[in-house]
Design a protein around this motif. Structure first.
Motif, PDB file in Angstrom:
ATOM      1  N   LYS A  59       0.727  -1.160   0.006  1.00 45.93           N
ATOM      2  CA  LYS A  59       0.166  -0.174  -0.257  1.00 45.93           C
ATOM      3  C   LYS A  59       0.864   1.376  -0.188  1.00 45.93           C
ATOM      4  O   LYS A  59       1.753   1.305   0.762  1.00 45.93           O
ATOM      5  N   THR A  73      -4.841  -1.679  -7.392  1.00 46.09           N
ATOM      6  CA  THR A  73      -6.017  -1.090  -6.336  1.00 46.09           C
ATOM      7  C   THR A  73      -7.510  -1.794  -6.294  1.00 46.09           C
ATOM      8  O   THR A  73      -8.036  -2.136  -5.372  1.00 46.09           O
ATOM      9  N   GLN A  74      -7.815  -1.918  -7.791  1.00 46.01           N
ATOM     10  CA  GLN A  74      -8.861  -2.349  -7.924  1.00 46.01           C
ATOM     11  C   GLN A  74      -9.177  -3.748  -7.557  1.00 46.01           C
ATOM     12  O   GLN A  74     -10.284  -4.074  -6.810  1.00 46.01           O
ATOM     13  N   HIS A  77      -9.595  -4.026  -3.962  1.00 48.42           N
ATOM     14  CA  HIS A  77     -11.009  -3.296  -3.459  1.00 48.42           C
ATOM     15  C   HIS A  77     -11.849  -4.548  -3.731  1.00 48.42           C
ATOM     16  O   HIS A  77     -12.759  -4.626  -2.688  1.00 48.42           O
ATOM     17  N   ASP A  78     -11.960  -4.828  -4.954  1.00 46.03           N
ATOM     18  CA  ASP A  78     -13.013  -6.002  -5.412  1.00 46.03           C
ATOM     19  C   ASP A  78     -12.936  -7.399  -4.268  1.00 46.03           C
ATOM     20  O   ASP A  78     -13.919  -7.690  -3.853  1.00 46.03           O
ATOM     21  N   SER A 103      -3.787  -6.226   2.277  1.00 46.70           N
ATOM     22  CA  SER A 103      -5.023  -6.726   2.478  1.00 46.70           C
ATOM     23  C   SER A 103      -5.396  -6.717   3.929  1.00 46.70           C
ATOM     24  O   SER A 103      -6.680  -5.993   4.501  1.00 46.70           O
ATOM     25  N   VAL A 124      -6.687  -3.114   3.097  1.00 47.14           N
ATOM     26  CA  VAL A 124      -7.757  -2.578   2.336  1.00 47.14           C
ATOM     27  C   VAL A 124      -8.991  -3.430   2.997  1.00 47.14           C
ATOM     28  O   VAL A 124     -10.032  -2.761   3.468  1.00 47.14           O
ATOM     29  N   TRP A 125      -8.842  -4.717   3.210  1.00 49.11           N
ATOM     30  CA  TRP A 125      -9.749  -5.549   3.838  1.00 49.11           C
ATOM     31  C   TRP A 125     -10.110  -4.910   5.315  1.00 49.11           C
ATOM     32  O   TRP A 125     -11.088  -5.114   5.634  1.00 49.11           O
TER      33      TRP A 125
END
Length: 152
Positions: A59, A73-74, A77-78, A103, A124-125
């Motif tokens: 990150k 990034t996508q 995120h997904d 993540s 992210v998660w």
């Protein structure tokens, strides 16, 4: 702390070979929770469509970049959204996640320079889990009922 609902856990901690390098981060207590049906494994990176093995990512600001400069990034995120759906579908309200991951890192993550330097932050998660009010643990700070799981 004892939970009456299953944990959502980083799949690599359950022994699944989903790390960027094709390996796992087996944590016997987490694997035992999965075996007992008390935890649901998820790998947001794989759920986001990233291959295994894959180029390592970190990150950097608000982006997730691979070591070779690709913007992932996508996919991160997904995958985090897919892992959140899985957690909610199973009634999870607590997570055991892999420390330092882009993540799943909780509290400290790698700084985006691929120098193994840590900075304050969440993956992210984990950012999504935290915002949703999940109790968060890592393999380095397991909840009491995971530490006492009957590991074979």
């Amino acid at each position: 702390m004892k939970h009456d609902y299953p944990y959502i856990v980083s799949a690599c901690l359950a022994g699944e070979r989903c790390r960027y390098d094709g390996g796992s981060n087996l944590c016997p207590a987490v694997a035992e929770l999965v075996r007992q049906g008390r935890a649901i494994p998820a790998c947001p990176e794989m759920l986001g469509g990233l291959p295994c093995p894959r180029t390592p990512c970190e990150k950097s600001g608000g982006r997730i970049l691979s070591k070779d400069g690709q913007d992932c990034t996508q996919a991160f995120h997904d995958g985090a959204l897919a892992a959140m759906r899985l957690a909610r579908a199973h009634g999870c309200r607590a997570a055991i996640v892999k420390s330092r991951s882009p993540s799943c890192g909780s509290g400290l993550i790698y700084d985006g320079t691929f120098s193994r330097r840590l900075v304050p932050g969440d993956g992210v998660w984990v950012s999504m889990l935290r915002a949703a009010g999940f109790a968060l643990y890592t393999e380095e700070s397991l909840p009491n009922d995971a530490e006492t799981a009957d590991i074979r």
